[in-house]
Design a protein around this motif. Sequence first.
Motif, PDB file in Angstrom:
ATOM      1  N   ARG A 159     -22.963   5.190 -22.955  1.00 55.24           N
ATOM      2  CA  ARG A 159     -24.435   4.876 -22.644  1.00 55.24           C
ATOM      3  C   ARG A 159     -24.733   6.190 -21.605  1.00 55.24           C
ATOM      4  NH1 ARG A 159     -28.199   2.823 -19.032  1.00 55.24           N
ATOM      5  NH2 ARG A 159     -26.421   1.903 -17.925  1.00 55.24           N
ATOM      6  N   LEU A 160     -23.950   6.615 -20.814  1.00 56.07           N
ATOM      7  CA  LEU A 160     -24.453   7.599 -19.800  1.00 56.07           C
ATOM      8  C   LEU A 160     -23.920   8.970 -19.759  1.00 56.07           C
ATOM      9  CD1 LEU A 160     -24.177   5.029 -16.639  1.00 56.07           C
ATOM     10  CD2 LEU A 160     -26.070   5.644 -17.783  1.00 56.07           C
ATOM     11  N   LEU A 161     -22.693   9.039 -20.549  1.00 55.16           N
ATOM     12  CA  LEU A 161     -22.202  10.405 -20.487  1.00 55.16           C
ATOM     13  C   LEU A 161     -22.850  11.357 -21.190  1.00 55.16           C
ATOM     14  CD1 LEU A 161     -18.323   9.680 -21.045  1.00 55.16           C
ATOM     15  CD2 LEU A 161     -19.548  10.650 -19.131  1.00 55.16           C
ATOM     16  N   PRO A 162     -23.565  10.856 -22.270  1.00 57.50           N
ATOM     17  CA  PRO A 162     -24.446  12.237 -22.940  1.00 57.50           C
ATOM     18  C   PRO A 162     -25.569  12.698 -22.160  1.00 57.50           C
ATOM     19  CG  PRO A 162     -24.166   9.899 -24.359  1.00 57.50           C
ATOM     20  CD  PRO A 162     -23.540   9.762 -23.114  1.00 57.50           C
ATOM     21  N   THR A 163     -26.058  12.149 -21.187  1.00 59.82           N
ATOM     22  CA  THR A 163     -26.723  12.924 -19.754  1.00 59.82           C
ATOM     23  C   THR A 163     -26.163  13.717 -19.061  1.00 59.82           C
ATOM     24  OG1 THR A 163     -26.621  10.920 -18.358  1.00 59.82           O
ATOM     25  CG2 THR A 163     -28.312  10.561 -20.270  1.00 59.82           C
ATOM     26  N   ARG A 164     -24.901  13.785 -19.125  1.00 60.24           N
ATOM     27  CA  ARG A 164     -24.099  14.536 -18.030  1.00 60.24           C
ATOM     28  C   ARG A 164     -23.647  15.642 -18.568  1.00 60.24           C
ATOM     29  NH1 ARG A 164     -25.491  12.402 -13.271  1.00 60.24           N
ATOM     30  NH2 ARG A 164     -23.976  13.911 -12.532  1.00 60.24           N
ATOM     31  N   PRO A 165     -23.686  17.008 -17.835  1.00 59.07           N
ATOM     32  CA  PRO A 165     -22.920  18.174 -18.622  1.00 59.07           C
ATOM     33  C   PRO A 165     -21.597  17.780 -18.647  1.00 59.07           C
ATOM     34  CG  PRO A 165     -24.379  18.383 -16.351  1.00 59.07           C
ATOM     35  CD  PRO A 165     -24.283  16.893 -16.608  1.00 59.07           C
TER      36      PRO A 165
END
Length: 244
Positions: free
Chosen positions: A131-137
């Motif tokens: 859920r969260l990784l796609p928002t991180r470089p």
Amino acid sequence: MMSAPPAPQSSTLAAFLAGFVATWTSVFSYVLFGTYLGIGALAHDFGFSVTWALLSTILVWAGPAQVILISTLGAGASLIEVAIAVGLSSVRLLPMVVSLLPMLKRPGTPAWKLLLPAHFTAVSMWVEALRLLPTRPREERIAFCNGLGTGYLITATSATVSGFYLAASLPPLMSAALLFLTPVAFLMSTLRNSRMLVDRLSLGFGLVLGPLFAHWQIGLDLMWSGIAGGTAAYLVHRFREALR
């Protein structure tokens, strides 16, 4: 083609701290705390030491596998039987690792940097990471996952110790209910994250087939319901795409 330069140390630390902080806003922290209260109490009831219970949480890092480990060893099963049972239980985590690692790797990423995220990959960390990784470089994702896993591990170890010392005051029914929190939370998170038709169909077929296979006493009913439900959902999805 030159590989990307390494991320600055400050960026890596900030990503780790961001992952660590994210655990405290996740429902899985509370689910893990309740689950591992039950596991700590179970270890106490079977006569294991608090150090042994703590090490099993850190090294095994899978609630169902720990329940199997504690209950089978406590019942006097041989080590080879225990190893096979725990290994079969943990096979379910392999697809999670396989789906997560491509989101973390970059060209030239050494394999040793992926060992800790792979160890941390359990239901809680996997759901939140997807859920969260796609928002991180991409260069921050390994550190972010390590922070996420560390936060969950601290929650689980503190709950294991608490449950161990609370065992005398926890009724058996409550301990069992606490262990049931993880599958319920996983079901709710999967439902929330199901966006495509094939995801919803897989979940629906699994919910129908799982109880049926268990009632018919088919061996490895959870695995077979997943294979059958996932295959049926994929076929329906392909048929629907062909009609377009």
